[in-house]
Design a protein around this motif. Structure first.
Motif, PDB file in Angstrom:
ATOM      1  N   LEU A  10      17.918   4.921  24.741  1.00 16.04           N
ATOM      2  CA  LEU A  10      18.282   5.684  25.933  1.00 16.04           C
ATOM      3  C   LEU A  10      19.417   4.994  26.688  1.00 16.04           C
ATOM      4  O   LEU A  10      20.320   5.666  27.195  1.00 16.04           O
ATOM      5  CB  LEU A  10      17.069   5.890  26.844  1.00 16.04           C
ATOM      6  CG  LEU A  10      17.314   6.705  28.107  1.00 16.04           C
ATOM      7  CD1 LEU A  10      17.923   8.074  27.771  1.00 16.04           C
ATOM      8  CD2 LEU A  10      16.028   6.882  28.891  1.00 16.04           C
ATOM      9  N   LYS A  11      19.395   3.672  26.742  1.00 17.59           N
ATOM     10  CA  LYS A  11      20.497   2.954  27.397  1.00 17.59           C
ATOM     11  C   LYS A  11      21.821   3.244  26.692  1.00 17.59           C
ATOM     12  O   LYS A  11      22.843   3.447  27.344  1.00 17.59           O
ATOM     13  CB  LYS A  11      20.223   1.447  27.416  1.00 17.59           C
ATOM     14  CG  LYS A  11      19.180   1.042  28.428  1.00 17.59           C
ATOM     15  CD  LYS A  11      18.922  -0.450  28.398  1.00 17.59           C
ATOM     16  CE  LYS A  11      17.789  -0.786  29.362  1.00 17.59           C
ATOM     17  NZ  LYS A  11      17.411  -2.203  29.321  1.00 17.59           N
ATOM     18  N   LYS A  14      22.858   6.780  27.507  1.00 18.87           N
ATOM     19  CA  LYS A  14      23.387   6.873  28.877  1.00 18.87           C
ATOM     20  C   LYS A  14      24.814   6.343  28.974  1.00 18.87           C
ATOM     21  O   LYS A  14      25.549   6.700  29.886  1.00 18.87           O
ATOM     22  CB  LYS A  14      22.462   6.152  29.852  1.00 18.87           C
ATOM     23  CG  LYS A  14      21.162   6.905  30.062  1.00 18.87           C
ATOM     24  CD  LYS A  14      20.271   6.208  31.039  1.00 18.87           C
ATOM     25  CE  LYS A  14      20.436   6.888  32.367  1.00 18.87           C
ATOM     26  NZ  LYS A  14      19.476   6.441  33.355  1.00 18.87           N
ATOM     27  N   LYS A  15      25.209   5.510  28.021  1.00 18.66           N
ATOM     28  CA  LYS A  15      26.596   5.026  27.957  1.00 18.66           C
ATOM     29  C   LYS A  15      27.458   5.993  27.147  1.00 18.66           C
ATOM     30  O   LYS A  15      28.578   5.660  26.774  1.00 18.66           O
ATOM     31  CB  LYS A  15      26.638   3.628  27.338  1.00 18.66           C
ATOM     32  CG  LYS A  15      26.015   2.567  28.213  1.00 18.66           C
ATOM     33  CD  LYS A  15      26.077   1.213  27.538  1.00 18.66           C
ATOM     34  CE  LYS A  15      25.407   0.160  28.408  1.00 18.66           C
ATOM     35  NZ  LYS A  15      25.358  -1.151  27.740  1.00 18.66           N
ATOM     36  N   GLN A  16      26.905   7.151  26.866  1.00 21.92           N
ATOM     37  CA  GLN A  16      27.565   8.216  26.107  1.00 21.92           C
ATOM     38  C   GLN A  16      27.950   7.762  24.696  1.00 21.92           C
ATOM     39  O   GLN A  16      29.031   8.086  24.195  1.00 21.92           O
ATOM     40  CB  GLN A  16      28.742   8.798  26.869  1.00 21.92           C
ATOM     41  CG  GLN A  16      28.293   9.558  28.108  1.00 21.92           C
ATOM     42  CD  GLN A  16      29.385  10.356  28.736  1.00 21.92           C
ATOM     43  OE1 GLN A  16      30.480   9.852  28.960  1.00 21.92           O
ATOM     44  NE2 GLN A  16      29.091  11.607  29.042  1.00 21.92           N
ATOM     45  N   HIS A  58      24.949  14.619  25.254  1.00 22.73           N
ATOM     46  CA  HIS A  58      25.991  13.589  25.319  1.00 22.73           C
ATOM     47  C   HIS A  58      26.837  13.742  26.582  1.00 22.73           C
ATOM     48  O   HIS A  58      27.083  12.773  27.303  1.00 22.73           O
ATOM     49  CB  HIS A  58      26.871  13.670  24.066  1.00 22.73           C
ATOM     50  CG  HIS A  58      28.010  12.708  24.076  1.00 22.73           C
ATOM     51  ND1 HIS A  58      29.264  13.071  24.509  1.00 22.73           N
ATOM     52  CD2 HIS A  58      28.076  11.405  23.726  1.00 22.73           C
ATOM     53  CE1 HIS A  58      30.059  12.028  24.423  1.00 22.73           C
ATOM     54  NE2 HIS A  58      29.370  11.000  23.939  1.00 22.73           N
ATOM     55  N   ILE A  61      24.465  13.575  30.203  1.00 20.14           N
ATOM     56  CA  ILE A  61      23.432  12.562  30.360  1.00 20.14           C
ATOM     57  C   ILE A  61      23.401  12.010  31.788  1.00 20.14           C
ATOM     58  O   ILE A  61      22.352  11.614  32.273  1.00 20.14           O
ATOM     59  CB  ILE A  61      23.580  11.421  29.313  1.00 20.14           C
ATOM     60  CG1 ILE A  61      22.383  10.467  29.371  1.00 20.14           C
ATOM     61  CG2 ILE A  61      24.885  10.678  29.511  1.00 20.14           C
ATOM     62  CD1 ILE A  61      21.076  11.085  28.983  1.00 20.14           C
ATOM     63  N   GLY A  62      24.510  12.047  32.453  1.00 15.73           N
ATOM     64  CA  GLY A  62      24.562  11.577  33.845  1.00 15.73           C
ATOM     65  C   GLY A  62      23.707  12.405  34.792  1.00 15.73           C
ATOM     66  O   GLY A  62      23.368  11.958  35.888  1.00 15.73           O
ATOM     67  N   LEU A  64      20.637  13.341  34.139  1.00 13.79           N
ATOM     68  CA  LEU A  64      19.235  12.972  33.974  1.00 13.79           C
ATOM     69  C   LEU A  64      18.801  12.164  35.188  1.00 13.79           C
ATOM     70  O   LEU A  64      19.386  11.135  35.505  1.00 13.79           O
ATOM     71  CB  LEU A  64      19.036  12.160  32.684  1.00 13.79           C
ATOM     72  CG  LEU A  64      17.624  11.646  32.425  1.00 13.79           C
ATOM     73  CD1 LEU A  64      16.657  12.804  32.193  1.00 13.79           C
ATOM     74  CD2 LEU A  64      17.623  10.706  31.228  1.00 13.79           C
ATOM     75  N   ASP A  67      14.455   8.578  33.761  1.00 16.04           N
ATOM     76  CA  ASP A  67      14.451   8.197  32.348  1.00 16.04           C
ATOM     77  C   ASP A  67      13.172   8.606  31.624  1.00 16.04           C
ATOM     78  O   ASP A  67      13.202   8.962  30.455  1.00 16.04           O
ATOM     79  CB  ASP A  67      14.649   6.681  32.186  1.00 16.04           C
ATOM     80  CG  ASP A  67      16.069   6.245  32.531  1.00 16.04           C
ATOM     81  OD1 ASP A  67      16.911   7.105  32.870  1.00 16.04           O
ATOM     82  OD2 ASP A  67      16.331   5.027  32.463  1.00 16.04           O
ATOM     83  N   PHE A  70      13.302  11.995  29.813  1.00 17.19           N
ATOM     84  CA  PHE A  70      14.436  12.262  28.925  1.00 17.19           C
ATOM     85  C   PHE A  70      14.097  13.311  27.869  1.00 17.19           C
ATOM     86  O   PHE A  70      14.819  14.291  27.701  1.00 17.19           O
ATOM     87  CB  PHE A  70      14.910  10.963  28.250  1.00 17.19           C
ATOM     88  CG  PHE A  70      16.013  11.193  27.259  1.00 17.19           C
ATOM     89  CD1 PHE A  70      17.290  11.537  27.680  1.00 17.19           C
ATOM     90  CD2 PHE A  70      15.778  11.079  25.894  1.00 17.19           C
ATOM     91  CE1 PHE A  70      18.310  11.755  26.765  1.00 17.19           C
ATOM     92  CE2 PHE A  70      16.792  11.294  24.974  1.00 17.19           C
ATOM     93  CZ  PHE A  70      18.057  11.629  25.409  1.00 17.19           C
TER      94      PHE A  70
END
Length: 172
Positions: A10-11, A14-16, A58, A61-62, A64, A67, A70
């Motif tokens: 998930l991390k 979140k960084k796409q 993708h 995700i910002g 969300l 967490d 998700f």
């Protein structure tokens, strides 16, 4: 191949990181394919829904907020994509029916899926999420963004209607 823990994945998502999104979906492909098939009954449409959902996850995700939700958030996106394709296809008045096989358990399952199509969408989706995907009523409420009481009443009404359709043999 070792699987990456969901928190690490998930991390990355979140960084796409597109590969992280693809890996996450790859691990859950069967689950989402079943949802898509229950709605659309067309492999190409389900693949389109997969691709659209992956891109939206993708790109958005910002958005969300939590967490822990998700997978629920992704499922909501996937369902919305299924609904969109389903509505577009119905507007074009296209009919597709699965090929029938000699009387078998597979045929019975296909008949039940066809019977599901006769339900209103609000009843159909809760039954799919509960009985085909195993989501709890609380999870379904979060996915659909409705109160749990609404989920329960939709499920009850949908199951009553489905039983009547099956018992009457009124298949379209």
């Amino acid at each position: 191949m070792t699987s990456i823990p969901d928190s690490i994945q998930l991390k990355r998502i979140k960084k796409q990181d597109m590969q992280a999104v693809l890996d996450w979906f790859d691990a859950r492909q069967s689950k989402y394919y079943k949802i898509g098939w229950a709605y659309l009954k067309n492999r190409h449409d389900v693949e389109d829904v997969f691709h659209n959902t992956i891109l939206k996850v993708h790109d958005k995700i910002g958005q969300l907020k939590e967490d822990n939700y998700f997978e629920t958030w992704v499922t909501s996106i996937f369902l919305n994509e299924c609904r969109s394709v389903y509505r577009k296809r119905n507007k074009q008045v296209l009919e597709s029916s699965p090929e029938t096989v000699a009387s078998s358990p597979l045929e019975s399952k296909l008949e039940v899926l066809e019977d599901l199509d006769q339900l209103e969408d609000i009843h159909k989706e809760v039954i799919i999420l509960k009985y085909l995907q195993g989501f709890s009523q609380k999870e379904i409420a979060r996915i659909l963004n409705v109160p749990i009481g609404t989920v329960k009443s939709r499920m009850y009404r949908g199951l009553i209607t489905l039983r009547k359709i099956i018992e009457s043999g009124d298949r379209t």
